[in-house]
Motif scaffolding. Structure first.
Motif, PDB file in Angstrom:
ATOM      1  N   GLN A 285       0.851  -1.225  -0.108  1.00  0.00           N
ATOM      2  CA  GLN A 285       0.076  -0.047   0.111  1.00  0.00           C
ATOM      3  C   GLN A 285       0.777   1.203  -0.103  1.00  0.00           C
ATOM      4  OE1 GLN A 285      -2.327  -0.504   3.676  1.00  0.00           O
ATOM      5  NE2 GLN A 285      -4.443  -0.717   2.198  1.00  0.00           N
ATOM      6  N   ILE A 286       0.478   2.362  -0.660  1.00  0.00           N
ATOM      7  CA  ILE A 286       1.199   3.510  -0.613  1.00  0.00           C
ATOM      8  C   ILE A 286       0.102   4.712  -0.735  1.00  0.00           C
ATOM      9  CG2 ILE A 286       1.815   3.474  -3.193  1.00  0.00           C
ATOM     10  CD1 ILE A 286       4.183   4.867  -2.347  1.00  0.00           C
ATOM     11  N   PHE A 287       0.257   5.583   0.091  1.00  0.00           N
ATOM     12  CA  PHE A 287      -0.527   6.937  -0.025  1.00  0.00           C
ATOM     13  C   PHE A 287       0.357   8.176  -0.165  1.00  0.00           C
ATOM     14  CE2 PHE A 287      -2.205   3.821   3.042  1.00  0.00           C
ATOM     15  CZ  PHE A 287      -3.635   3.334   2.284  1.00  0.00           C
ATOM     16  N   TYR A 288      -0.312   8.924  -1.022  1.00  0.00           N
ATOM     17  CA  TYR A 288       0.244  10.113  -1.603  1.00  0.00           C
ATOM     18  C   TYR A 288      -0.001  11.178  -0.767  1.00  0.00           C
ATOM     19  CZ  TYR A 288       2.309   7.125  -5.422  1.00  0.00           C
ATOM     20  OH  TYR A 288       2.923   6.111  -6.056  1.00  0.00           O
ATOM     21  N   TYR A 289      -1.064  11.282   0.327  1.00  0.00           N
ATOM     22  CA  TYR A 289      -1.568  12.161   0.939  1.00  0.00           C
ATOM     23  C   TYR A 289      -1.426  11.994   2.614  1.00  0.00           C
ATOM     24  CZ  TYR A 289      -5.532   9.089   0.617  1.00  0.00           C
ATOM     25  OH  TYR A 289      -6.352   8.036   0.766  1.00  0.00           O
ATOM     26  N   LYS A 290      -1.696  13.039   3.276  1.00  0.00           N
ATOM     27  CA  LYS A 290      -1.740  12.772   4.448  1.00  0.00           C
ATOM     28  C   LYS A 290      -0.697  11.904   5.221  1.00  0.00           C
ATOM     29  CE  LYS A 290      -6.965  13.327   4.924  1.00  0.00           C
ATOM     30  NZ  LYS A 290      -7.991  12.729   5.524  1.00  0.00           N
ATOM     31  N   GLY A 291       0.398  12.675   4.892  1.00  0.00           N
ATOM     32  CA  GLY A 291       1.656  12.088   5.479  1.00  0.00           C
ATOM     33  C   GLY A 291       2.329  11.090   4.763  1.00  0.00           C
ATOM     34  N   HIS A 292       2.297  10.764   3.436  1.00  0.00           N
ATOM     35  CA  HIS A 292       3.031   9.813   2.528  1.00  0.00           C
ATOM     36  C   HIS A 292       3.321   8.705   3.461  1.00  0.00           C
ATOM     37  CE1 HIS A 292       4.626  13.352   0.175  1.00  0.00           C
ATOM     38  NE2 HIS A 292       3.545  12.928  -0.265  1.00  0.00           N
ATOM     39  N   SER A 293       2.442   7.539   3.807  1.00  0.00           N
ATOM     40  CA  SER A 293       2.809   6.550   4.248  1.00  0.00           C
ATOM     41  C   SER A 293       2.848   5.307   3.179  1.00  0.00           C
ATOM     42  CB  SER A 293       1.732   6.073   5.223  1.00  0.00           C
ATOM     43  OG  SER A 293       0.390   6.199   4.789  1.00  0.00           O
ATOM     44  N   LEU A 294       3.280   4.270   3.767  1.00  0.00           N
ATOM     45  CA  LEU A 294       3.334   3.094   2.906  1.00  0.00           C
ATOM     46  C   LEU A 294       3.467   1.803   3.746  1.00  0.00           C
ATOM     47  CD1 LEU A 294       6.764   2.325   1.373  1.00  0.00           C
ATOM     48  CD2 LEU A 294       6.524   3.920   2.832  1.00  0.00           C
ATOM     49  N   ARG A 295       3.347   0.653   3.051  1.00  0.00           N
ATOM     50  CA  ARG A 295       3.419  -0.682   3.693  1.00  0.00           C
ATOM     51  C   ARG A 295       4.416  -1.424   2.767  1.00  0.00           C
ATOM     52  NH1 ARG A 295      -1.243  -2.732   7.499  1.00  0.00           N
ATOM     53  NH2 ARG A 295      -2.268  -0.661   7.853  1.00  0.00           N
ATOM     54  N   VAL A 296       5.107  -2.130   3.562  1.00  0.00           N
ATOM     55  CA  VAL A 296       6.164  -2.848   2.661  1.00  0.00           C
ATOM     56  C   VAL A 296       6.232  -4.515   3.272  1.00  0.00           C
ATOM     57  CG1 VAL A 296       8.454  -3.363   2.013  1.00  0.00           C
ATOM     58  CG2 VAL A 296       7.605  -0.979   2.065  1.00  0.00           C
TER      59      VAL A 296
ATOM     60  N   TYR B 262       8.095  -7.955   3.374  1.00  0.00           N
ATOM     61  CA  TYR B 262       9.231  -8.583   3.189  1.00  0.00           C
ATOM     62  C   TYR B 262       9.541  -9.782   3.716  1.00  0.00           C
ATOM     63  CZ  TYR B 262      11.138  -6.057   7.237  1.00  0.00           C
ATOM     64  OH  TYR B 262      11.091  -5.460   8.545  1.00  0.00           O
ATOM     65  N   THR B 263      10.675 -10.720   3.154  1.00  0.00           N
ATOM     66  CA  THR B 263      11.189 -11.814   3.978  1.00  0.00           C
ATOM     67  C   THR B 263      12.520 -11.789   4.141  1.00  0.00           C
ATOM     68  OG1 THR B 263       9.161 -12.994   2.802  1.00  0.00           O
ATOM     69  CG2 THR B 263      10.898 -14.327   3.763  1.00  0.00           C
ATOM     70  N   ILE B 264      12.851 -12.296   5.367  1.00  0.00           N
ATOM     71  CA  ILE B 264      14.116 -12.241   5.721  1.00  0.00           C
ATOM     72  C   ILE B 264      14.195 -13.625   6.487  1.00  0.00           C
ATOM     73  CG2 ILE B 264      16.281 -11.472   7.216  1.00  0.00           C
ATOM     74  CD1 ILE B 264      15.385  -9.658   5.040  1.00  0.00           C
ATOM     75  N   ASP B 265      15.339 -14.384   6.093  1.00  0.00           N
ATOM     76  CA  ASP B 265      15.376 -15.835   6.847  1.00  0.00           C
ATOM     77  C   ASP B 265      14.306 -16.643   6.885  1.00  0.00           C
ATOM     78  OD1 ASP B 265      18.475 -15.353   6.838  1.00  0.00           O
ATOM     79  OD2 ASP B 265      18.012 -14.613   8.957  1.00  0.00           O
ATOM     80  N   ASN B 266      13.475 -16.647   5.824  1.00  0.00           N
ATOM     81  CA  ASN B 266      12.186 -17.436   5.857  1.00  0.00           C
ATOM     82  C   ASN B 266      11.122 -16.906   6.760  1.00  0.00           C
ATOM     83  OD1 ASN B 266      12.988 -19.140   3.910  1.00  0.00           O
ATOM     84  ND2 ASN B 266      14.116 -20.293   5.304  1.00  0.00           N
ATOM     85  N   VAL B 267      11.244 -15.735   7.228  1.00  0.00           N
ATOM     86  CA  VAL B 267      10.363 -15.086   8.239  1.00  0.00           C
ATOM     87  C   VAL B 267       9.774 -13.652   7.384  1.00  0.00           C
ATOM     88  CG1 VAL B 267       9.767 -13.636  10.399  1.00  0.00           C
ATOM     89  CG2 VAL B 267      11.311 -15.837  10.352  1.00  0.00           C
ATOM     90  N   THR B 268       8.275 -13.688   7.278  1.00  0.00           N
ATOM     91  CA  THR B 268       7.626 -12.471   6.570  1.00  0.00           C
ATOM     92  C   THR B 268       7.453 -11.466   7.686  1.00  0.00           C
ATOM     93  OG1 THR B 268       6.924 -14.000   4.916  1.00  0.00           O
ATOM     94  CG2 THR B 268       5.653 -12.010   5.116  1.00  0.00           C
ATOM     95  N   TYR B 269       7.695 -10.260   7.250  1.00  0.00           N
ATOM     96  CA  TYR B 269       7.538  -8.985   8.008  1.00  0.00           C
ATOM     97  C   TYR B 269       6.711  -7.996   7.197  1.00  0.00           C
ATOM     98  CZ  TYR B 269      11.614 -10.894  10.799  1.00  0.00           C
ATOM     99  OH  TYR B 269      12.459 -11.488  11.732  1.00  0.00           O
ATOM    100  N   GLU B 270       6.158  -7.060   8.069  1.00  0.00           N
ATOM    101  CA  GLU B 270       5.417  -6.062   7.132  1.00  0.00           C
ATOM    102  C   GLU B 270       5.736  -4.793   7.858  1.00  0.00           C
ATOM    103  OE1 GLU B 270       1.165  -4.899   5.488  1.00  0.00           O
ATOM    104  OE2 GLU B 270       0.926  -5.605   7.445  1.00  0.00           O
ATOM    105  N   HIS B 271       6.292  -3.758   7.264  1.00  0.00           N
ATOM    106  CA  HIS B 271       6.705  -2.412   7.516  1.00  0.00           C
ATOM    107  C   HIS B 271       5.768  -1.405   7.275  1.00  0.00           C
ATOM    108  CE1 HIS B 271       9.221   0.977   8.364  1.00  0.00           C
ATOM    109  NE2 HIS B 271       9.090   1.419   7.119  1.00  0.00           N
ATOM    110  N   ILE B 272       5.524  -0.768   8.241  1.00  0.00           N
ATOM    111  CA  ILE B 272       4.417   0.491   8.311  1.00  0.00           C
ATOM    112  C   ILE B 272       5.204   1.441   8.481  1.00  0.00           C
ATOM    113  CG2 ILE B 272       2.262   1.482   8.701  1.00  0.00           C
ATOM    114  CD1 ILE B 272       1.283  -1.295   9.527  1.00  0.00           C
ATOM    115  N   GLY B 273       5.300   2.665   7.309  1.00  0.00           N
ATOM    116  CA  GLY B 273       6.245   3.762   7.638  1.00  0.00           C
ATOM    117  C   GLY B 273       5.608   4.719   6.754  1.00  0.00           C
TER     118      GLY B 273
END
Length: 96
Positions: free
Chosen positions: A37-48, A50-61
């Motif tokens: 997800q990516i938002f171009y308004y109200k604070g420019h936020s995104l969700r990413v 990704y997988t590191i060592d077979n563990v899936t993560y989600e970054h919200i920033g």
């Protein structure tokens, strides 16, 4: 009291951000994730996701710049901490 409370929240947030950045920079590794997800308004936020060592993560920033015009479904590069892979900085942030 309200102004003092807001100041305190900002100060704590800045300290946490600085500590996370220090951890990432002291034990760095690089990888790629997918923008879900990516938002171009109200604070420019995104969700990413990704997988590191077979563990899936989600970054919200947030993001500061989008020089490559990335959108939902695109790959994004990031730097993360080897010790704490949940801490990342994407190429779209000024600290990258």
């Amino acid at each position: 009291m309200i102004i003092g409370g807001l100041w305190w929240l900002v100060a704590v947030s800045d300290r946490n951000r600085a500590a996370n950045l220090k951890e990432i920079n002291s034990h760095p590794a690089y990888s790629k994730g997918v923008i879900t997800q990516i938002f171009y308004y109200k604070g420019h936020s995104l969700r990413v996701k990704y997988t590191i060592d077979n563990v899936t993560y989600e970054h919200i920033g947030g993001w500061d710049k989008n020089l490559n015009h990335l959108g939902k479904g695109d790959s994004v590069r990031f730097r993360y901490s080897i010790n704490k892979p949940e801490l990342i900085i994407t190429e779209m942030e000024s600290e990258y």
